[in-house]
Scaffold this active site. Structure first.
Site, PDB file in Angstrom:
ATOM      1  N   GLN A 181       0.815  -1.208   0.000  1.00 52.05           N
ATOM      2  CA  GLN A 181       0.000   0.000   0.000  1.00 52.05           C
ATOM      3  C   GLN A 181       0.854   1.265   0.000  1.00 52.05           C
ATOM      4  O   GLN A 181       1.829   1.365   0.748  1.00 52.05           O
ATOM      5  CB  GLN A 181      -0.859  -0.012   1.269  1.00 52.05           C
ATOM      6  CG  GLN A 181      -1.744   1.199   1.446  1.00 52.05           C
ATOM      7  CD  GLN A 181      -2.588   1.087   2.707  1.00 52.05           C
ATOM      8  OE1 GLN A 181      -2.245   0.368   3.627  1.00 52.05           O
ATOM      9  NE2 GLN A 181      -3.687   1.814   2.738  1.00 52.05           N
ATOM     10  N   GLY A 182       0.490   2.227  -0.839  1.00 50.97           N
ATOM     11  CA  GLY A 182       1.181   3.508  -0.852  1.00 50.97           C
ATOM     12  C   GLY A 182       0.200   4.641  -0.627  1.00 50.97           C
ATOM     13  O   GLY A 182      -0.076   5.435  -1.533  1.00 50.97           O
ATOM     14  N   TYR A 183      -0.352   4.704   0.552  1.00 48.66           N
ATOM     15  CA  TYR A 183      -1.323   5.748   0.897  1.00 48.66           C
ATOM     16  C   TYR A 183      -0.670   6.850   1.739  1.00 48.66           C
ATOM     17  O   TYR A 183      -0.456   7.952   1.298  1.00 48.66           O
ATOM     18  CB  TYR A 183      -2.489   5.128   1.680  1.00 48.66           C
ATOM     19  CG  TYR A 183      -3.713   4.814   0.846  1.00 48.66           C
ATOM     20  CD1 TYR A 183      -3.598   4.260  -0.419  1.00 48.66           C
ATOM     21  CD2 TYR A 183      -4.994   5.059   1.331  1.00 48.66           C
ATOM     22  CE1 TYR A 183      -4.729   3.956  -1.178  1.00 48.66           C
ATOM     23  CE2 TYR A 183      -6.127   4.771   0.583  1.00 48.66           C
ATOM     24  CZ  TYR A 183      -5.992   4.221  -0.670  1.00 48.66           C
ATOM     25  OH  TYR A 183      -7.101   3.934  -1.398  1.00 48.66           O
ATOM     26  N   SER A 184      -0.350   6.490   3.010  1.00 47.06           N
ATOM     27  CA  SER A 184       0.128   7.500   3.960  1.00 47.06           C
ATOM     28  C   SER A 184       1.493   8.047   3.578  1.00 47.06           C
ATOM     29  O   SER A 184       2.277   7.386   2.889  1.00 47.06           O
ATOM     30  CB  SER A 184       0.248   6.893   5.356  1.00 47.06           C
ATOM     31  OG  SER A 184      -1.004   6.507   5.832  1.00 47.06           O
TER      32      SER A 184
ATOM     33  N   GLU B 146     -11.772  -1.966   3.162  1.00 42.40           N
ATOM     34  CA  GLU B 146     -10.773  -2.411   4.115  1.00 42.40           C
ATOM     35  C   GLU B 146     -11.432  -2.842   5.426  1.00 42.40           C
ATOM     36  O   GLU B 146     -10.865  -3.565   6.216  1.00 42.40           O
ATOM     37  CB  GLU B 146      -9.802  -1.242   4.380  1.00 42.40           C
ATOM     38  CG  GLU B 146      -8.574  -1.593   5.173  1.00 42.40           C
ATOM     39  CD  GLU B 146      -7.816  -0.328   5.635  1.00 42.40           C
ATOM     40  OE1 GLU B 146      -6.710  -0.485   6.094  1.00 42.40           O
ATOM     41  OE2 GLU B 146      -8.372   0.781   5.516  1.00 42.40           O
TER      42      GLU B 146
ATOM     43  N   SER C 159      -7.216   6.235  12.712  1.00 43.99           N
ATOM     44  CA  SER C 159      -6.988   6.165  14.159  1.00 43.99           C
ATOM     45  C   SER C 159      -8.322   6.134  14.898  1.00 43.99           C
ATOM     46  O   SER C 159      -9.358   6.544  14.370  1.00 43.99           O
ATOM     47  CB  SER C 159      -6.185   7.375  14.628  1.00 43.99           C
ATOM     48  OG  SER C 159      -7.010   8.531  14.619  1.00 43.99           O
TER      49      SER C 159
ATOM     50  N   GLU D 165      -9.260   7.964  17.150  1.00 45.19           N
ATOM     51  CA  GLU D 165      -9.778   9.326  17.288  1.00 45.19           C
ATOM     52  C   GLU D 165     -10.623   9.702  16.067  1.00 45.19           C
ATOM     53  O   GLU D 165     -11.710  10.267  16.198  1.00 45.19           O
ATOM     54  CB  GLU D 165      -8.624  10.332  17.450  1.00 45.19           C
ATOM     55  CG  GLU D 165      -7.921  10.267  18.796  1.00 45.19           C
ATOM     56  CD  GLU D 165      -6.947   9.103  18.916  1.00 45.19           C
ATOM     57  OE1 GLU D 165      -6.560   8.529  17.866  1.00 45.19           O
ATOM     58  OE2 GLU D 165      -6.569   8.740  20.045  1.00 45.19           O
TER      59      GLU D 165
END
Lengths: 372, 391, 372, 391
Positions: free
Chosen positions: B127-130, B245, B376, B378
């Protein structure tokens, strides 16, 4: 009632703090931790030069005689600096055991060696079945000396020690025996600890000379006193870590921008950091109380205060450690920032010298027996 | 209202159990049980091939693409049984993340090329998201892709790339229009990990292990046919992917397995001579988390049921994520409590030696990630407050 | 697996919900609560007309036979409506005891009277020393009948009951005895409960005819089943209260403006309301599980599920109740809004039919005995 | 560092103990112990007279106004000993709230007129700060006062007025300039409760009791000499007052007393035949809260020490307030747990009958207010985050 420190005490703390801040950064420490030995003899020699290894040796014995308060202040700095050298094991705990028990020439020999940094000693006490479980290690008279048999678990800094101070059950109570690490029948299995320090599991079946036993008669009271002082100092070490991890978290929250705003502006996170702050302050109060209790005459009052402190500081360690990682987000999960190293030291603190449950029990039993 | 599984579902569960007993290789199972990840790449590919050979390679895919076509209840039962049997997880990056995007938005050529190789275990995706500066605020990502003839030229840096060291392909969110509003200028690219200019740098984690990487793209040339859907429409696909996901996001299977391990530890470890489980305080803590897990299981089934009836498949997933991760973290914390001082001895990045002991502390530290990654907790609470409670 | 309800079930719930929403507002209820009797016979008659008092009576006995699911749905509405009339005590718990134990004419007489609303019965079981403490009340043969002696504590709705169904230790196990409230030797001391209902402490020293005992032989299994169904229904009642208090809190947070913004916009409060929501949803799940478990054949599985539900719903009751008051600020402290009445009903729920600790223990012992 | 009280402080404490043993009337002490508030007005006034006769009427006042001139440590010890002896609290509204404002900002005439009558118990004061729409956001208050010759004419409504039914005087924040910014147009008025146009309406609380009121002002004429300080400068005095309200905000004395009561209940009440205190779960919960109280006691002393040395007297009080109220609420909750089903029987607004039982549930409900009143714990957390942590 006085919460101020003397100038000498402040200077002691400042000297070690400055020393660690300038020469003991994360990268330097990482190299020590990754090395074969797991400690830096040079750092150790420099601590000796600063006088810190004689910190808690009485003036009559040629030491600084800084007592529990001085030890507390220096321990805060060793915690904040994430020191892996055996300050707590040797200069606090073992030194205290020797000071309380050893006599005559033996006393002088040991204390001099410890104070100068020439040798390291560690107390080998816990056996793996709970912090205050009855000792299974025994010492019985054999020929001219003692036959010491048993196992000790995860003794911090044993791999770099010259002497193990081994606790054992004797006919007349608890005995503490000075055992040379290299002696026949001493089997050390070195392990790394989760906070980057070194320890050893030790199997003992060793014949010792008569004078290996420190002091005469049941050493239980002295041992209890030394262990409690060790716990107080460990609480101070953890407090130093807590201060550092809280400061790091607040700073990160001020700087990290998400959704166009520093995350420290989000009220939910603010309230959680306020809770962290309060936990650290309660931990500070209890560290003071534990330190003060070290000089208590009444052993029950001392035990209650020490256990109370270990519980409160451990609970702060767990909660503040977890929250610090969480508030750092992904960065909190990496080895790169100090937060992860602080987290691990706090976790190790929680598990060392009695867990929350064990100290809650001792506190409960001590206070309840009082009818309080 | 009937909380029991139907006879057909029970029969299905028995079939899964029988399959696992017959086909899960013992060596893989033992490594999973011990947390030994030294052969993770081989193990996961091999297990994917075995599942595929049985027609069970993709529990969540439709039949037309070679999936099982199972409903959510069967997918749930399958996951629970696999976890209980100590089968390896199937990595989500190919099966649950990029595949649904390709099925929905990809070209026929992309479908033909990529889906079969995901299914049979040939291609490992990552995965190349963040990015370092874009965690919760994903849309602020900076990695850019500029069109140059038949190629995009990709330059930038991705973070929190899980197990990319074993991967053949990476799917990336890249910025193709720097002038547009953050969400508008993003595209979705499929990139071969062997392309020149890609460099992985492992990130050492809290527990001492190396399961994530930073990925650097230094003018990496990606053929335009590897663009999914339309240029600058990638945010839509990204959100679609994040929705997918969330299948089995509650992690019931993992929590059940770890709870069983915790109970085992409570019976095996002694404190002051008595089994830990005889300590009413400890036993009560286990009971409390077991209860919370039971509640979450029913909640999970309620969400599955509602989803099947086309009701509210959305924000309830946030609750499953929060409670699921809190419960698993709590179980893990109790495992460390069970160990007590035994947890102090610790070797970094060395795998289990057949005991529960060394794994528990490493896992405790590693699982701190659960409440951070994947949106997260949060962010999930924000979603509940805003989407469900309309605050 | 099916979480849907039938149309009949929905209609049952809707009928009681509509009835309470239209005619059982806070002021009306306050008058009932403040009255001498503490209940409204008119409301009771109207509940009977709606058929709700025959809800959980089997169709063979002339009832609706709505079973645990129907009872759950109606109980959610009685909770949300803060009903103080003895629906749970008489139409659920006592009705179930009679259904499981009474035979022949006695059965018909009791069930008809209960279903029609003509009479109220309550189970008098707990004695004040813990929910599942061994019974101290005894029944021994005396002459042609039974001598029943003992005390029962805080029996909900006893002051308005015609029959007490009293549990007692007999030579052959547990017996349940139907005792007329006015009989000689029945001493009721009426008390108000903290959730605005009425109960009584009861002292018994009474001579009963032989047929006062419901059923033959040890009634422990049937009693256990009835109590567990009662707990499941009480959980559903609490769930209704939780739904109401959460909705009220969220609405208040949307409307209450401080510092120029609705307080529901403050992220710290948003996250706490998200937690409240999750707790209510877990309580819902466990209420479903408990309801479903009522029809379990295996008593251990039933007990585990019921206790699990009582714990989770009680914990939600405490936390959500406290948070709702807190988020309402000063207004949450007043008797004026429904939040305070919901808070008190949730607190009473937590304490009724076994506390969190008691059910945690039963769950632990049941599950652990399973070796699970 | 030395955490022990000095010999002089110990001697002082012994003196307080001896005084309480000799002078606290037994009937008052018994009512306080039982929570019987039927004679609260008489009891409090009588106790104030006794303290005053001994020269201890105002522990926190300077000597020049008839106070004891004690330092903070002695004030703390005095409070602890009074609570331990079941002495009534001294209401803060006169002594700790309006008096410091009058001393600092009042005219000489106001000092001469009001202070002696507060000291000797003649005047009972109550508070007119909050309004129905102005809780945490106090500056949004709406009650207005218009100048009319030698009088202000006050119109509006105050809420959460504690025990005003017994009061002789009320101090009020009123809006004298509606055009100014919220904080700028507020004045501080002293109002005789017998003035025509004042009407009290008791507010029934969660626990069924009546300790607060709404106060309605219907064109109440207040002589201008009852304005404190300057017109429109009241916000300054209001904040000064709120700072003073925080003395002994940790409530150590009350928590200690209730903890002792909890321990008593644990020994007296039996569950399944054994004393509750023998249940390790319950004993551990008591130990936990006892520990937290110990930590707060030391923290409180640290703050007192810092204050005496003119360091940081400010935001640390927020921590004392939060932790103090959380601990007392927790002890109270544990008292209800100790009662279990015994807590169900409950009479509203009827006072204790010599047992711990009926009070515990009422107190639990009543004490929910602690985290709301006096600056809610949310506001206190904001203060810590912003003032101490600089977020």
């Amino acid at each position: 009632m006085d919460f101020a420190f003397t100038e000498e005490q402040q200077m002691l703390q400042d000297s070690i703090r400055r020393y660690l801040e300038s020469g003991y950064g994360l990268e330097h420490r990482a190299r020590i931790v990754a090395g074969d030995e797991g400690w830096s003899p040079r750092t150790w020699a420099e601590l000796a030069e600063l006088g810190l290894l004689a910190l808690d040796i009485d003036e009559d014995d040629g030491g600084i005689g800084a007592g529990p308060v001085g030890t507390m202040l220096v321990s805060q700095a060793t915690g904040a600096g994430l020191l892996v050298e055996p300050f707590h094991s040797s200069a606090v705990l073992a030194t205290r055991v020797v000071s309380l028990l050893a006599q005559g020439e033996r006393r002088a020999q040991l204390l001099d060696a410890l104070a100068s940094g020439e040798a390291i000693a560690v107390l080998a006490h816990e056996e793996g079945d709970g912090w205050d479980a009855p000792l299974e290690t025994t010492a019985v008279s054999e020929g001219d000396g003692w036959r010491l048999r048993g196992r000790k678990a995860c003794v911090y800094h044993a791999p770099m020690a010259r002497w193990l101070l081994v606790t054992a059950r004797c006919a007349d109570g608890v005995g503490v025996f000075a055992v040379e690490c290299g002696a026949d029948g001493v089997d050390l299995r070195a392990v790394r600890t989760l906070d980057g320090q070194r320890a050893a599991d030790i199997a003992l079946d060793v014949l010792l000379p008569t004078d290996a036993r420190l002091g005469a008669g049941d050493a239980a009271a002295a041992l209890g006193q030394a262990l409690d002082r060790g716990i107080a100092a460990l609480c101070a070490d953890a407090l130093g870590v807590l201060d550092r991890i809280l400061v790091a978290t607040v700073r990160y929250a001020r700087e990290r921008v998400q959704f166009g705003s520093p995350i420290g502006r989000f009220q939910a996170l603010q309230h959680r950091m306020a809770d962290m702050y309060m936990q650290v302050e309660q931990a500070r109060s209890m560290t003071y109380l534990a330190t003060s209790a070290c000089l208590q005459d009444d052993p029950d009052a001392r035990r209650a205060a020490i256990s109370a402190a270990k519980v409160i500081v451990s609970q702060a360690a767990r909660r503040v450690g977890q929250e610090a990682v969480q508030l750092h987000g992904g960065m909190g999960m990496t080895d790169e920032l100090d937060v992860s190293h602080c987290f691990r030291r706090l976790l190790a603190f929680e598990l060392r010298m009695g867990t929350i449950d064990e100290h809650l029990r001792r506190y409960r039993e001590t206070v309840q027996a009082d009818g309080a | 209202m009937d909380l029991n599984f139907s006879p057909e579902e029970i029969a299905f569960r028995d079939e899964v159990r029988a399959f696992l007993a017959a086909h899960l290789p013992e060596d893989i199972r033992d490594r999973v049980r011990r947390g030994d990840e030294r052969h993770v790449s081989d193990d996961l590919r091999r297990w994917q091939r075995i599942l595929h050979a049985h027609g069970w390679g993709a529990a969540m895919w439709p039949v037309e693409h070679g999936g099982t076509g199972w409903d959510k209840t069967r997918q749930y039962l399958f996951e629970i049984e696999c976890a209980a049997a100590d089968a390896p997880i199937q990595l989500p990056f190919g099966l649950k993340m990029v595949a649904p995007v390709i099925m929905r938005y990809g070209s026929q050529a992309q479908k033909d090329r990529f889906l079969p190789r995901i299914l049979d275990g040939s291609d490992w995706w990552c995965q190349g998201y963040s990015e370092p500066g874009s965690g919760s605020d994903l849309a602020s990502l900076k990695t850019r892709a500029e069109r140059d003839g038949d190629h995009y030229v990709v330059y930038g840096q991705k973070a929190w790339n899980t197990l990319g060291q074993h991967a053949d392909w990476i799917f990336c969110l890249v910025r193709t229009d720097p002038a547009a509003k953050p969400q508008r200028g993003i595209s979705f690219l499929l990139i071969d990990m062997k392309t020149p200019g890609i460099r992985l740098q492992p990130t050492k984690l809290l527990d001492g292990g190396f399961e994530v990487n930073e990925v650097f793209f230094d003018d990496v040339r990606v053929p335009v046919e590897n663009l999914v859907g339309e240029e600058n429409a990638g945010w839509t696909y990204a959100k679609f992917l994040l929705g997918h996901e969330r299948t089995n996001i509650a992690g019931i299977g993992a929590s059940r397995r770890e709870l069983a391990r915790l109970r085992r530890m409570g019976r095996e470890f002694r404190r002051h001579g008595a089994p830990l489980i005889d300590d009413p305080l400890f036993a009560t803590r286990i009971a409390q988390v077991a209860l919370e897990l039971e509640a979450l299981e029913v909640t999970n089934l309620r969400v599955i049921f509602a989803e099947a009836r086309q009701q509210a498949p959305g924000p309830e997933a946030s609750m499953l994520k929060i409670r699921g991760t809190e419960i698993l973290q709590r179980i893990s914390e109790l495992q460390v409590e069970a160990l007590g001082a035994r947890a102090l001895a610790y070797e970094e990045d060395v795998d289990g030696d057949g005991e529960d002991v060394p794994r528990a502390a490493a896992q405790y530290m590693n699982l701190r990630k659960l409440s951070i990654y994947g949106g997260s907790n949060e962010i999930q609470r924000n979603i509940i407050a805003q989407t469900i409670l309309k605050l």
